[in-house]
Design a protein around this motif. Structure first.
Motif, PDB file in Angstrom:
ATOM      1  N   VAL A  76       0.718  -1.379  -0.087  1.00 43.24           N
ATOM      2  CA  VAL A  76      -0.002  -0.032   0.020  1.00 43.24           C
ATOM      3  C   VAL A  76       0.861   0.980  -0.058  1.00 43.24           C
ATOM      4  N   ASN A  77       0.614   2.004  -0.997  1.00 40.78           N
ATOM      5  CA  ASN A  77       1.343   3.459  -0.878  1.00 40.78           C
ATOM      6  C   ASN A  77       1.100   4.340   0.139  1.00 40.78           C
ATOM      7  N   ARG A  78       2.220   4.666   0.862  1.00 38.63           N
ATOM      8  CA  ARG A  78       2.123   5.298   2.095  1.00 38.63           C
ATOM      9  C   ARG A  78       1.264   6.743   2.021  1.00 38.63           C
ATOM     10  N   SER A  79       1.675   7.441   0.946  1.00 33.21           N
ATOM     11  CA  SER A  79       0.921   8.495   0.801  1.00 33.21           C
ATOM     12  C   SER A  79      -0.498   8.689   0.023  1.00 33.21           C
ATOM     13  N   ASN A  80      -0.902   7.118  -0.252  1.00 32.44           N
ATOM     14  CA  ASN A  80      -2.178   7.202  -0.889  1.00 32.44           C
ATOM     15  C   ASN A  80      -3.119   5.965  -0.141  1.00 32.44           C
ATOM     16  N   TRP A  81      -2.934   5.653   0.965  1.00 27.93           N
ATOM     17  CA  TRP A  81      -3.621   4.657   1.687  1.00 27.93           C
ATOM     18  C   TRP A  81      -5.055   4.899   1.890  1.00 27.93           C
ATOM     19  N   GLU A  82      -5.583   6.161   1.753  1.00 29.91           N
ATOM     20  CA  GLU A  82      -6.987   6.259   1.884  1.00 29.91           C
ATOM     21  C   GLU A  82      -7.679   5.666   1.031  1.00 29.91           C
ATOM     22  N   GLN A  83      -7.354   6.020  -0.234  1.00 28.66           N
ATOM     23  CA  GLN A  83      -7.997   5.150  -1.486  1.00 28.66           C
ATOM     24  C   GLN A  83      -8.040   3.763  -1.293  1.00 28.66           C
ATOM     25  N   TRP A  84      -6.967   2.916  -0.956  1.00 24.20           N
ATOM     26  CA  TRP A  84      -6.902   1.732  -0.692  1.00 24.20           C
ATOM     27  C   TRP A  84      -7.776   1.253   0.359  1.00 24.20           C
ATOM     28  N   LEU A  85      -8.121   1.847   1.549  1.00 26.46           N
ATOM     29  CA  LEU A  85      -8.887   1.450   2.432  1.00 26.46           C
ATOM     30  C   LEU A  85     -10.383   1.633   2.031  1.00 26.46           C
ATOM     31  N   LYS A  86     -10.497   2.745   1.473  1.00 26.60           N
ATOM     32  CA  LYS A  86     -11.990   3.215   1.070  1.00 26.60           C
ATOM     33  C   LYS A  86     -12.442   2.109  -0.033  1.00 26.60           C
ATOM     34  N   TYR A  87     -11.606   1.658  -0.823  1.00 29.96           N
ATOM     35  CA  TYR A  87     -11.979   0.550  -1.913  1.00 29.96           C
ATOM     36  C   TYR A  87     -12.120  -0.772  -1.271  1.00 29.96           C
ATOM     37  N   HIS A  88     -11.570  -1.263  -0.313  1.00 26.16           N
ATOM     38  CA  HIS A  88     -11.548  -2.433   0.314  1.00 26.16           C
ATOM     39  C   HIS A  88     -12.661  -2.597   1.507  1.00 26.16           C
ATOM     40  N   TYR A  89     -12.646  -1.433   2.152  1.00 26.25           N
ATOM     41  CA  TYR A  89     -13.744  -1.574   3.545  1.00 26.25           C
ATOM     42  C   TYR A  89     -14.734  -0.327   3.593  1.00 26.25           C
ATOM     43  N   SER A  90     -15.719  -0.456   4.476  1.00 26.90           N
ATOM     44  CA  SER A  90     -16.558   0.573   4.429  1.00 26.90           C
ATOM     45  C   SER A  90     -15.917   1.615   5.580  1.00 26.90           C
ATOM     46  N   ALA A  91     -15.274   2.633   5.045  1.00 24.09           N
ATOM     47  CA  ALA A  91     -14.700   3.636   5.702  1.00 24.09           C
ATOM     48  C   ALA A  91     -14.713   5.049   5.258  1.00 24.09           C
ATOM     49  N   ASP A  92     -15.712   5.421   5.076  1.00 25.40           N
ATOM     50  CA  ASP A  92     -16.185   6.797   4.407  1.00 25.40           C
ATOM     51  C   ASP A  92     -15.539   7.849   5.271  1.00 25.40           C
ATOM     52  N   ARG A  93     -15.614   7.951   6.589  1.00 21.79           N
ATOM     53  CA  ARG A  93     -15.366   8.854   7.288  1.00 21.79           C
ATOM     54  C   ARG A  93     -13.720   9.024   7.697  1.00 21.79           C
ATOM     55  N   VAL A  94     -13.112   7.840   7.432  1.00 18.98           N
ATOM     56  CA  VAL A  94     -11.678   8.144   7.544  1.00 18.98           C
ATOM     57  C   VAL A  94     -11.018   8.983   6.642  1.00 18.98           C
ATOM     58  N   THR A  95      -9.894   9.728   7.419  1.00 19.19           N
ATOM     59  CA  THR A  95      -9.098  10.582   6.583  1.00 19.19           C
ATOM     60  C   THR A  95      -7.661  10.397   7.084  1.00 19.19           C
ATOM     61  N   PRO A  96      -6.749  11.147   6.490  1.00 19.97           N
ATOM     62  CA  PRO A  96      -5.374  11.006   6.841  1.00 19.97           C
ATOM     63  C   PRO A  96      -5.241  11.654   8.149  1.00 19.97           C
ATOM     64  N   LEU A  97      -6.225  12.678   8.360  1.00 18.19           N
ATOM     65  CA  LEU A  97      -6.159  13.445   9.647  1.00 18.19           C
ATOM     66  C   LEU A  97      -6.755  12.955  10.814  1.00 18.19           C
ATOM     67  N   ASN A  98      -7.398  11.996  10.663  1.00 21.66           N
ATOM     68  CA  ASN A  98      -8.339  11.332  11.941  1.00 21.66           C
ATOM     69  C   ASN A  98      -7.939   9.796  12.134  1.00 21.66           C
TER      70      ASN A  98
END
Length: 163
Positions: A76-98
């Motif tokens: 997983v790309n360290r600077s683009n993990w948010e895209q990976w997480l949201k593609y594979h899991y229900s994680a709409d509210r997750v951001t790199p800041l929280n």
């Protein structure tokens, strides 16, 4: 950082220091390596966004955890993990800041086993010290389950419809 009590033991949370590394390594078990891989603990301590140690009233280390701002997956790309997480899991509210990711956790073995309580105390410290963090993830390799001390803290995420 913070302090609390677990089963009559007064605990203080503090930033982990490189000098803690030998003690931290002595706490590791085979299940620790299965979950987190072979760790270079000094590197983890120095590079972590947050490295927390729990010590008792005698400054004796009881538990330690390292948190980073990206998942501990080489694929997983360290600077683009948010895209990976949201593609594979229900994680709409997750951001790199929280969000943070646990990259390592160990606790002193003992009778009674207080490692689950130590893990909870570390998590309480994380959420109190970094109030913007709402999520702390543990990414486990396929077929590996959280060690006993972490199993009561983490729940498996729901897969997205993309899976």
């Amino acid at each position: 950082m913070a302090h609390g009590h677990v089963k009559g033991i007064q605990l203080n949370a503090r930033r982990t220091e490189s000098l803690d590394a030998p003690t931290i390594l002595s706490f590791a078990e085979s299940a620790t390596e299965q979950l987190f891989g072979r760790a270079n603990i000094v590197h983890l301590i120095e590079k972590a966004v947050l490295a927390v140690s729990l010590v008792d009233q005698n400054d004796e280390l009881k538990a330690q955890a390292c948190f980073f701002d990206y998942p501990n997956l080489p694929s997983v790309n360290r600077s683009n993990w948010e895209q990976w997480l949201k593609y594979h899991y229900s994680a709409d509210r997750v951001t790199p800041l929280n969000a943070l990711f646990m990259h390592y956790f160990v606790a002193r073995a003992g009778k009674p086993d207080l490692s689950p309580e130590f893990a909870k105390e570390i998590m309480n410290t994380v959420f109190n010290v970094v109030p913007d963090v709402h999520y702390v993830f543990l990414v486990a390799p396929r077929g590996v389950y959280p060690i006993h001390s972490l199993s009561s803290i983490y729940t498996q995420m729901m897969k997205s419809d993309n899976e």
